[in-house]
Design an enzyme around this catalytic site. Structure first.
Site, short mmCIF file in Angstrom:
data_model
loop_
_atom_site.label_atom_id
_atom_site.label_comp_id
_atom_site.label_asym_id
_atom_site.label_seq_id
_atom_site.Cartn_x
_atom_site.Cartn_y
_atom_site.Cartn_z
N GLY A 55 -37.59 71.55 19.40
CA GLY A 55 -37.01 71.33 20.72
C GLY A 55 -37.95 71.27 21.90
N GLY A 56 -39.24 71.25 21.65
CA GLY A 56 -40.20 71.17 22.77
C GLY A 56 -39.96 69.94 23.63
N LYS A 57 -39.81 68.81 22.96
CA LYS A 57 -39.62 67.57 23.73
C LYS A 57 -38.24 67.52 24.35
CE LYS A 57 -43.10 65.15 21.09
NZ LYS A 57 -43.09 66.03 19.88
N ASP A 83 -31.11 66.85 14.68
CA ASP A 83 -32.16 67.10 13.69
C ASP A 83 -31.46 67.40 12.38
OD1 ASP A 83 -35.42 67.95 13.86
OD2 ASP A 83 -34.31 68.62 12.09
N ARG A 97 -33.49 74.43 11.48
CA ARG A 97 -34.30 74.06 12.64
C ARG A 97 -33.43 73.75 13.86
NH1 ARG A 97 -39.83 72.62 11.70
NH2 ARG A 97 -39.77 70.84 13.11
N ASP A 104 -28.25 63.15 9.33
CA ASP A 104 -29.41 62.40 8.85
C ASP A 104 -29.63 61.27 9.86
OD1 ASP A 104 -31.23 60.73 7.72
OD2 ASP A 104 -30.13 60.44 5.84
N GLY A 105 -30.72 61.34 10.56
CA GLY A 105 -30.99 60.38 11.63
C GLY A 105 -31.05 58.94 11.17
N ASP A 132 -39.07 61.01 17.38
CA ASP A 132 -40.26 61.84 17.13
C ASP A 132 -40.22 62.26 15.66
OD1 ASP A 132 -42.59 63.28 17.86
OD2 ASP A 132 -41.41 65.11 18.07
N CYS A 150 -47.31 63.15 15.23
CA CYS A 150 -48.49 63.96 15.52
C CYS A 150 -49.51 63.82 14.40
CB CYS A 150 -48.13 65.41 15.80
SG CYS A 150 -47.09 66.17 14.58
C1 LIG Z 1 -42.06 66.24 14.42
S1 LIG Z 1 -40.65 67.15 14.19
C2 LIG Z 1 -39.83 67.01 15.72
C3 LIG Z 1 -40.40 67.88 16.82
C4 LIG Z 1 -39.56 67.93 18.05
N1 LIG Z 1 -39.27 66.60 18.57
C5 LIG Z 1 -40.20 68.75 19.14
O1 LIG Z 1 -40.80 68.19 20.05
O2 LIG Z 1 -40.08 69.99 19.10
C6 LIG Z 1 -39.70 66.15 13.10
C7 LIG Z 1 -38.30 66.64 12.84
O3 LIG Z 1 -37.61 65.65 12.11
C8 LIG Z 1 -36.62 66.27 11.36
N2 LIG Z 1 -36.15 65.32 10.36
C9 LIG Z 1 -36.65 65.03 9.15
N3 LIG Z 1 -35.91 64.09 8.55
C10 LIG Z 1 -34.93 63.75 9.41
C11 LIG Z 1 -33.85 62.86 9.35
N4 LIG Z 1 -33.62 62.11 8.27
N5 LIG Z 1 -33.02 62.81 10.40
C12 LIG Z 1 -33.23 63.58 11.49
N6 LIG Z 1 -34.23 64.44 11.59
C13 LIG Z 1 -35.07 64.53 10.56
C14 LIG Z 1 -37.31 67.49 10.82
O4 LIG Z 1 -36.35 68.50 10.50
C15 LIG Z 1 -38.21 67.89 11.98
O5 LIG Z 1 -37.62 68.91 12.73
#
Ligand SMILES: C[S@@+](CC[C@H](N)C(=O)[O-])C[C@H]1O[C@@H](n2cnc3c(N)ncnc32)[C@H](O)[C@@H]1O
Lengths: 372, 269
Positions: free
Chosen positions: A173-175, A192, A197, A225-226, A243, A298
């Protein structure tokens, strides 16, 4: 004993380093040794200022020598501002490059950034650490510590008053928190796939943002699921932040726990570009015509950055008839070059590469605009 | 206090008989120039009348016997006035011991000129260090001689530091004894060695050899890591900017301090 049995010959962090040495030395060339040393040394944080907190935290941090990096920028015009981003959808090849010939380009409005986001950092070369944030009289924390380079995608998203915004992969959740600092979002969808998480994200938001701003009319938190988003809610959002999960290079070099380079996650790691592509495409579909999508990771990996974006532009056009324009982010890189080191001459998007004196990143980002 | 002058000496020819205290004339007699003699006389004035004052003369004798000339002797005593308090028999034992360790003429003078403190160290201490170097670090007799000649200060270095430095270079850097001697490792502090090595390692320019002594890259020689001044090290070996190394050093200092504190806490528990 159990430890001895489960211990593998090479820990995941070593495998990650071997992988990076092989790929990044080719990709970054001469820059790699310096980036490598930075990645293996203590990182720097930025303090994302919480505009909902009542204490004057900014003054406090400034007294310690911090600067708000978004306002501490270089403003003089530079040559790359004259370059017009090309309309990728109209090109035959999916290789995207930036066209230089448009004479109207200089009249383009300068790159706009999301308003009100403040992030304090100690100057280049200063290794002072931040103390943990304290709550104000209402229990609201003064700042959130995160990689200052992670604030760039939120700035680049250019959120405007009343916008409908989707944060597709939002935890922890930072962003999301940075986006909320703009105080101009109309409605924010936070998603997410990971339930645990997402609940962490919920807690983060609760300790930074007062309840009224998190009400149902303003914010929705989901755990879908995104990749399926395009099927649920198409052509809807003015701004979409994608992200994606990636090899999280810094984390992979430092922590053996939960490491994507561990042997039993090889398959998952290999499928990352596929997943990233699917997420970006879903984000593109979720955006409304004219809407803007920001893809970020990242990692330094070309396969997870450039290639994914190129492929997405191509597939969006071929399979969904969606035409996209690449928004040139090089002015942003120029603006913030005092705070971050950017990779030189990236053909698509911009990337913060770690430097030991400015040890932020890696962050890759590329911005796309959906054409009507 | 009464200052003896050349005049006194003329009036008192019997003073050439057994001298037990340093006087200006006796210093001049030994071959010091007038100004050297005055400086030395001044330097030893604090000792006069104390029980150690009688050693001053034997100190000079011992140094002259080593074949050092007056101006070297003066420099040595300026660097290490503690030598005035060493007794004749201590000198004999210590110098004898150094000869036994292979520091023969030439080397012996060089060591004493460079590091006169070595003559203030009891034979037992030196023997212990030598034993440690031979038995714990497996240096050969000749290597120990070379070590003492090139880095005599090892005899007074903290044992823990010495052991840590050896192990660090042997295990972490994969370097054998012969190369340690050749590169004069023990002249450098642990911090210097560790900082330069870690910097190279993090940049991907140094690898710990595997069990077979192999690495994927060619490591720079220990000598080229330690020997250069910082600028040359950065341009020729590390290929990095001064800014990078400067920040790195500060980060490492903090990292090590925290490691030590952590270690301290664990031990206290
Ligand atoms: C790089 S992190 C995001 C960091 C967040 N944006 C932040 O700034 O704090 C990637 C996130 O994508 C999520 N993720 C993985 N597969 C996904 C999917 N199919 N749909 C949605 N989120 C997914 C993971 O659980 C993870 O929390």
């Amino acid at each position: 004993e159990k430890w001895a049995v489960t211990r593998t010959k090479y820990p995941a962090t070593t495998l990650a380093l071997q992988n990076f040495d092989a790929t990044y030395s080719v990709q970054l060339g001469q820059l790699w040794p310096s980036v490598r040393a930075a990645l293996l040394s203590e990182r720097k944080y930025g303090a994302l200022l919480n505009n909902y907190c009542h204490d004057d935290v900014q003054a406090e941090l400034q007294a310690k020598g911090c600067k708000d990096f978004p306002t501490d920028k270089e403003i003089e015009v530079q040559p790359c501002l004259e370059q017009e981003p090309e309309v990728a959808g109209e090109e035959e090849s999916c290789r995207v490059s930036v066209e230089k010939s448009d004479p109207d380009a200089q009249q383009l409005p300068p790159l706009q950034l999301s308003p009100n986001i403040k992030c304090l950092v100690f100057p280049r070369g200063d290794i002072t650490r931040f103390k943990p944030a304290r709550p104000d009289m209402f229990g609201c924390l003064g700042y959130y510590l995160m990689d200052a380079a992670s604030v760039l995608p939120c700035l680049a998203l250019n959120v405007q008053e009343g916008h409908n915004v989707l944060d597709l992969c939002a935890a922890p959740g930072g962003k999301t928190l940075a986006l909320l600092q703009t105080k101009s979002i109309g409605f924010l969808c936070v998603n997410d796939t990971s339930v645990s998480r997402t609940s962490r994200l919920r807690k983060v938001l609760q300790s930074y943002v007062p309840k009224p701003f998190l009400s149902e009319g303003k914010l929705r938190i989901t755990s879908f699921d995104g990749t399926k988003w395009g099927e649920i809610e198409r052509n809807t959002f003015d701004r979409v932040l994608v992200d994606v999960p990636c090899t999280t290079d810094r984390h992979s070099l430092m922590e053996d726990d939960n490491n994507i380079f561990s042997k039993n996650r090889t398959g998952e790691r290999r499928r990352l570009p596929q997943l990233q592509l699917a997420l970006l495409l879903a984000g593109i579909e979720a955006a409304c015509p004219g809407g803007e999508i920001l893809y970020s990771t990242c990692t330094l990996s070309q396969v997870q950055n450039l290639s994914v974006v190129e492929q997405a532009i191509h597939t969006a056009r071929e399979d969904h008839g969606i035409h996209l324009q690449v928004v040139d982010l090089r002015p942003l890189a120029h603006m913030f070059r005092k705070t971050f080191q950017f990779a030189p001459n990236l053909p698509l998007g911009v990337m913060v590469v770690p430097h030991i004196a400015a040890n932020f990143g890696p962050i890759y980002m590329c911005k796309l605009r959906r054409l009507a | 206090p009464l200052q003896p002058t050349l005049h006194d000496r003329e009036l008192n020819p019997l003073s050439r008989q057994p001298v037990t205290e340093l006087s200006l004339p006796s210093l001049v007699d030994m071959g010091f120039t007038d100004s050297q003699a005055e400086q030395m006389y001044e330097a030893t004035s604090k000792l006069r009348g104390t029980s150690t004052s009688k050693h001053a003369l034997s100190t000079l004798t011992a140094l002259f016997v080593l074949g050092l000339n007056p101006s070297s002797v003066q420099k040595i005593l300026e660097k290490c006035p503690e030598l005035y308090t060493v007794t004749e028999s201590q000198f004999q034992q210590r110098i004898g011991n150094m000869r036994k360790l292979g520091l023969v003429e030439g080397s012996l003078q060089r060591v004493v000129s460079h590091y006169p403190q070595i003559l203030t160290v009891p034979v037992k201490t030196v023997k212990n260090v030598v034993l440690f170097l031979k038995e714990k670090c497996l240096f050969t007799f000749q290597q120990v001689t070379d070590l003492l000649r090139d880095s005599p200060a090892v005899v007074l270095e903290d044992r823990g530091q010495l052991e840590y430095k050896f192990q660090y270079v042997y295990f972490r850097m994969g370097i054998k004894q012969a190369e340690m001697v050749k590169s004069r490792l023990f002249r450098y502090t642990l911090e210097e060695v560790r900082c330069r090595h870690c910097f190279l390692e993090r940049r991907g320019l140094y690898q710990t050899p595997d069990k077979k002594g192999q690495t994927m890259i060619i490591n720079p020689k220990l000598d080229s890591i330690l020997h250069f001044d910082q600028d040359t090290f950065l341009t020729n070996v590390a290929n990095a900017s001064a800014e990078e190394y400067e920040v790195f050093q500060r980060l490492m200092a903090r990292e090590w301090l925290e490691e030590e504190q952590l270690q301290g806490n664990i031990e206290a528990d």
